[in-house]
Design a protein around this motif. Structure first.
Motif, PDB file in Angstrom:
ATOM      1  N   GLY A   1     -23.584  46.295  30.124  1.00  0.00           N
ATOM      2  CA  GLY A   1     -24.824  46.671  30.777  1.00  0.00           C
ATOM      3  C   GLY A   1     -25.475  47.865  30.105  1.00  0.00           C
ATOM      4  N   SER A   2     -26.399  48.467  30.803  1.00  0.00           N
ATOM      5  CA  SER A   2     -27.074  49.650  30.281  1.00  0.00           C
ATOM      6  C   SER A   2     -26.166  50.871  30.435  1.00  0.00           C
ATOM      7  CB  SER A   2     -28.379  49.874  31.031  1.00  0.00           C
ATOM      8  OG  SER A   2     -28.118  50.317  32.362  1.00  0.00           O
ATOM      9  N   SER A   3     -26.615  51.991  29.900  1.00  0.00           N
ATOM     10  CA  SER A   3     -25.834  53.226  30.005  1.00  0.00           C
ATOM     11  C   SER A   3     -25.863  53.801  31.418  1.00  0.00           C
ATOM     12  CB  SER A   3     -26.368  54.269  29.020  1.00  0.00           C
ATOM     13  OG  SER A   3     -27.736  54.560  29.294  1.00  0.00           O
ATOM     14  N   TYR A   4     -26.701  53.211  32.296  1.00  0.00           N
ATOM     15  CA  TYR A   4     -26.801  53.687  33.671  1.00  0.00           C
ATOM     16  C   TYR A   4     -25.849  52.957  34.616  1.00  0.00           C
ATOM     17  CZ  TYR A   4     -31.124  55.965  32.208  1.00  0.00           C
ATOM     18  OH  TYR A   4     -32.046  56.761  31.563  1.00  0.00           O
ATOM     19  N   SER A   5     -25.124  51.960  34.115  1.00  0.00           N
ATOM     20  CA  SER A   5     -24.323  51.098  34.992  1.00  0.00           C
ATOM     21  C   SER A   5     -22.900  50.952  34.477  1.00  0.00           C
ATOM     22  CB  SER A   5     -24.976  49.723  35.104  1.00  0.00           C
ATOM     23  OG  SER A   5     -24.751  48.977  33.913  1.00  0.00           O
ATOM     24  N   THR A   6     -22.106  50.209  35.248  1.00  0.00           N
ATOM     25  CA  THR A   6     -20.723  49.932  34.882  1.00  0.00           C
ATOM     26  C   THR A   6     -20.593  48.617  34.123  1.00  0.00           C
ATOM     27  OG1 THR A   6     -20.383  48.818  36.998  1.00  0.00           O
ATOM     28  CG2 THR A   6     -19.876  51.165  36.894  1.00  0.00           C
ATOM     29  N   GLY A   7     -21.692  47.905  33.919  1.00  0.00           N
ATOM     30  CA  GLY A   7     -21.668  46.593  33.306  1.00  0.00           C
ATOM     31  C   GLY A   7     -22.655  45.693  34.029  1.00  0.00           C
ATOM     32  N   MET A   8     -22.765  44.473  33.562  1.00  0.00           N
ATOM     33  CA  MET A   8     -23.779  43.577  34.086  1.00  0.00           C
ATOM     34  C   MET A   8     -23.184  42.223  34.461  1.00  0.00           C
ATOM     35  SD  MET A   8     -27.323  42.550  32.178  1.00  0.00           S
ATOM     36  CE  MET A   8     -27.695  44.297  31.970  1.00  0.00           C
ATOM     37  N   ALA A   9     -23.592  41.712  35.624  1.00  0.00           N
ATOM     38  CA  ALA A   9     -23.233  40.356  36.053  1.00  0.00           C
ATOM     39  C   ALA A   9     -24.411  39.448  35.751  1.00  0.00           C
ATOM     40  CB  ALA A   9     -22.902  40.339  37.543  1.00  0.00           C
TER      41      ALA A   9
END
Length: 286
Positions: free
Chosen positions: A171-179
Motif C-alpha cells: 500500500g501507500s506509506s500511510y497504511s499497513t498495506g492494501m486489500a
C-alpha cells in the motif's frame, strides 16, 4: 498502480454528517483497556431502545452485574436508571431468577458515532467509551472478504456494489498495506498515518489496466461494518456510503442465516413417509 492513486483520490473526499445507530456488541472504557479483565459493557440498540449490561466489581472485589434500559434520543443520548442485580442462576444451579437490589444512580451515554461515545457512571466523571474490536486489527488482511456497499447521493439516488477483496498487496506509506479485489477494480487501505489515521480509504477504478478512478471513499470501519462518504473523481457529486461484510476472508458467512439444499437423511425420509401414511389413513376414516 494502486498505491500511488488511492491516497490522493481518497484525500479529496469530504465528511458528511448522517444518522447512526450505535453498533451492538462489547464496549469498553478506552483508558481501562490494559490487558487485564476489568469492567465491560454489552450494548444493543433495537428500534431506539438501548439495553446495556455492565460487568464490574464491588468494593470488596466481588463481581457484580448491572443493567440499564432507556430510549436513544434524537441527540444520540441515553439517560437511564442503572439497576444492580443479584441472586440469579449460577453454574450448575436450577431455575433461579435474579432480582434488582437497588440502584447506584443513572448512567448517561452520549454517542458521537456508531462505535464511539462518552459515558458518565454514578460517582464518576465522563469517560470515553468505544466498541471493543478484538478479532480484527489494522492489517489489510482484516479487510478481506465479500462486502456489500450502498451509496446514497445528494439527489437521494441509491446505488449498490458487491465488492470482494481477495488479495493483499503493498500500500501507500500511510497504511499497513492494501486489500484488492480479484478483478483489480477496487482497493482499500487502513490508514495509520496522516490526517485520516484510524480510517479506511478505498478507491474504485474504471478498469484493471488504468489508474483512472471512478469514485473514492473515506470510511470508519469496525468489525463487519463501515460507513463514511464518497466522491466522484471529477467532483461532480458526493454522498454517504454504507458497507457490510457478507463473508470473512475465510469464506465464513457473517449474515443471519444461509439456506442450503441438502439431501434428506434416510431416517428423515422414512419418518416423512410414515407421517404421510398416517395422515392419509386418518383422512380416509373420517
Amino acid at each position: 498502480m494502486f498505491k500511488h492513486t488511492i491516497t490522493a483520490a481518497a484525500l479529496a473526499v469530504t465528511g458528511m454528517a448522517h444518522a447512526f445507530v450505535p453498533q451492538g456488541g462489547t464496549w469498553i472504557i478506552s483508558d481501562e483497556l490494559n490487558g487485564a479483565p476489568g469492567r465491560g459493557f454489552a450494548i444493543d440498540v433495537q428500534n431506539d431502545t438501548v439495553v446495556m449490561q455492565v460487568y464490574a466489581y464491588e468494593r470488596n472485589g466481588q463481581p457484580t452485574f448491572y443493567m440499564a434500559t432507556g430510549h436513544l434520543g434524537d441527540n444520540n443520548i441515553v439517560d437511564a436508571r442503572l439497576g444492580r442485580y443479584e441472586g440469579g442462576r449460577y453454574l450448575g444451579s436450577g431455575p433461579q431468577s435474579g432480582v434488582e437490589r437497588g440502584s447506584p444512580g443513572n448512567v448517561r451515554i452520549r454517542f458521537i458515532s456508531g462505535t464511539q461515545g462518552f459515558i458518565t457512571l454514578p460517582g464518576e466523571p465522563e469517560k470515553e467509551l468505544k466498541r471493543f474490536q478484538f478479532g480484527y486489527d489494522n492489517s489489510p488482511e482484516a479487510l478481506l472478504g465479500l462486502w456489500s456497499a450502498v451509496y446514497a447521493n445528494t439527489a437521494g439516488l441509491i446505488e449498490h456494489d458487491p465488492i470482494e477483496l481477495t488479495r493483499v498487496t503493498q500500500g501507500s506509506s500511510y497504511s499497513t498495506g492494501m486489500a484488492v479485489s480479484y478483478n483489480g477494480l477496487f482497493a482499500c487501505e487502513q490508514m495509520i498515518r496522516g490526517t485520516d489515521a484510524g480510517k479506511t480509504q478505498c478507491v474504485k477504478f474504471r478498469s484493471s489496466t488504468s489508474s483512472d478512478t471512478v469514485r473514492s471513499f473515506v470510511m470508519t470501519w469496525s468489525v463487519n461494518q463501515g460507513e463514511g462518504s464518497w466522491r466522484f473523481s471529477n467532483g461532480s457529486d458526493e454522498g454517504a456510503v454504507y458497507a457490510n461484510r457478507l463473508t470473512q476472508g475465510s469464506g465464513r458467512i457473517t449474515g443471519i442465516v444461509r439456506k442450503v439444499s441438502v439431501e434428506a437423511a434416510p431416517e428423515q425420509a422414512n419418518n416423512d413417509a410414515a407421517l404421510r401414511a398416517a395422515l392419509e389413513a386418518l383422512a380416509a376414516s373420517r
